[in-house]
Design a protein around this motif. Sequence first.
Motif, short mmCIF file in Angstrom:
data_model
loop_
_atom_site.label_atom_id
_atom_site.label_comp_id
_atom_site.label_asym_id
_atom_site.label_seq_id
_atom_site.Cartn_x
_atom_site.Cartn_y
_atom_site.Cartn_z
N SER A 39 0.84 -1.19 0.00
CA SER A 39 0.00 0.00 0.00
C SER A 39 0.88 1.24 0.00
O SER A 39 1.87 1.31 0.73
CB SER A 39 -0.87 -0.05 1.26
OG SER A 39 -1.77 1.00 1.23
N GLY A 40 0.55 2.21 -0.87
CA GLY A 40 1.32 3.45 -0.93
C GLY A 40 2.52 3.38 -1.86
O GLY A 40 3.26 4.35 -2.00
N SER A 41 2.73 2.27 -2.55
CA SER A 41 3.91 2.13 -3.41
C SER A 41 3.74 2.78 -4.78
O SER A 41 4.69 2.86 -5.56
CB SER A 41 4.28 0.65 -3.57
OG SER A 41 3.22 -0.09 -4.13
N GLY A 42 2.49 3.22 -5.10
CA GLY A 42 2.28 3.96 -6.35
C GLY A 42 1.46 3.22 -7.40
O GLY A 42 1.33 3.70 -8.53
N LYS A 43 0.90 2.09 -7.04
CA LYS A 43 0.16 1.27 -8.01
C LYS A 43 -1.03 2.01 -8.63
O LYS A 43 -1.21 2.00 -9.84
CB LYS A 43 -0.34 -0.03 -7.36
CG LYS A 43 0.75 -0.87 -6.71
CD LYS A 43 0.20 -2.17 -6.16
CE LYS A 43 -0.81 -2.00 -5.04
NZ LYS A 43 -0.27 -1.37 -3.81
N SER A 44 -1.85 2.63 -7.77
CA SER A 44 -3.05 3.31 -8.29
C SER A 44 -2.66 4.53 -9.12
O SER A 44 -3.28 4.80 -10.16
CB SER A 44 -3.96 3.76 -7.14
OG SER A 44 -4.40 2.63 -6.43
P1 ADP Z 1 -0.96 2.31 -3.95
O1 ADP Z 1 -2.02 2.23 -4.99
O2 ADP Z 1 0.21 1.41 -4.22
O3 ADP Z 1 -1.50 2.13 -2.57
P2 ADP Z 1 -0.95 5.16 -4.49
O4 ADP Z 1 -0.61 5.37 -5.91
O5 ADP Z 1 -2.40 5.24 -4.11
O6 ADP Z 1 -0.31 3.77 -4.01
O7 ADP Z 1 -0.17 6.21 -3.60
C1 ADP Z 1 1.24 6.47 -3.73
C2 ADP Z 1 1.61 7.63 -2.81
O8 ADP Z 1 0.99 8.82 -3.27
C3 ADP Z 1 1.16 7.44 -1.37
O9 ADP Z 1 2.14 8.00 -0.54
C4 ADP Z 1 -0.12 8.22 -1.32
O10 ADP Z 1 -0.38 8.67 -0.01
C5 ADP Z 1 0.15 9.37 -2.26
N1 ADP Z 1 -1.07 9.87 -2.92
C6 ADP Z 1 -1.90 9.17 -3.73
N2 ADP Z 1 -2.89 9.95 -4.20
C7 ADP Z 1 -2.66 11.19 -3.70
C8 ADP Z 1 -3.32 12.46 -3.83
N3 ADP Z 1 -4.41 12.62 -4.60
N4 ADP Z 1 -2.81 13.52 -3.17
C9 ADP Z 1 -1.71 13.39 -2.41
N5 ADP Z 1 -1.03 12.23 -2.24
C10 ADP Z 1 -1.50 11.15 -2.88
#
Ligand code: ADP
Length: 229
Positions: A39-44
């Motif tokens: 979680s938080g690695s940038g996948k989404s």
């Molecule tokens: P994953 O899908 O692997 O959990 P995310 O791509 O959602 O990872 O998130 C990667 C990093 O970017 C995390 O540190 C998250 O908190 C941050 N993040 C994601 N979306 C936002 C946003 N809209 N604004 C600020 N930080 C974000």
Amino acid sequence: DAVVELESVTRSYPGGVTALESVDLTVRRGELTAITGPSGSGKSTLLNLIGTLDLPTSGHVRIDGHDVARLTDRQLSALRARSIGFVFQHFHLAAGQTALDNVADGLLYTGVGLGQRRERAARALERVGLADRTGHRPHELSGGQKQRVAIARAVVGEPALLLADEPTGALDSVSGKAVMELLHELNGAGTTILVITHDQEIADGLRRQVAMLDGRVRYDSAAQEAMAC
Ligand code: ADP
Ligand code: ADP
């Protein structure tokens, strides 16, 4: 023949979080790839960029040969409607609508008339094994069936690319397996598919694995193979 090309892609959010840093990734037509990572690695963030729902802070994203940064909003919508299907963990179906109309909505922005949309939706539901559920509303379907409806909606326009964000995350393991089998079938029929998953067993079942860590690609099985050659 690349469907997705990311070149030194960085995505920083206001406030200083760098969600992706210098990511290079090429996905060729016909691949079925798992994207894993904590979680938080940038996948989404990665999937949103590939889905053209978001733009990089720097670097280039090319989808089906188009540099995303060079397209207008209108051209981006057209590219999404024509080339990309989305599947989510929690289905995102319209509660008041039948399975058929949910799937027909997958063709809303393609200029196809209602009759044609419904005809193609019926065929897509057949393809996912739900020909006998066209008139059911989401609350009358199991989780696995809801996800298959969502997959039918995503592929009814025959996109080049299908992006699935934890498609089995809300399902029991039996329905989850059925959903993955369906994705394998669709891939066999030519759709390029990227699947985000936390489930290592699911990732191990796919031909290519890309593992993210702290906004970078930590491991890519395709790169390993290339080095072994
Ligand atoms: P994953 O899908 O692997 O959990 P995310 O791509 O959602 O990872 O998130 C990667 C990093 O970017 C995390 O540190 C998250 O908190 C941050 N993040 C994601 N979306 C936002 C946003 N809209 N604004 C600020 N930080 C974000
Ligand atoms: P699947 O394996 O495809 O997820 P299930 O075996 O869980 O399907 O469901 C079996 C049958 O029970 C289905 O035909 C479905 O219509 C029905 N069903 C499942 N959940 C519900 C529900 N919450 N409400 C009404 N019918 C349901």
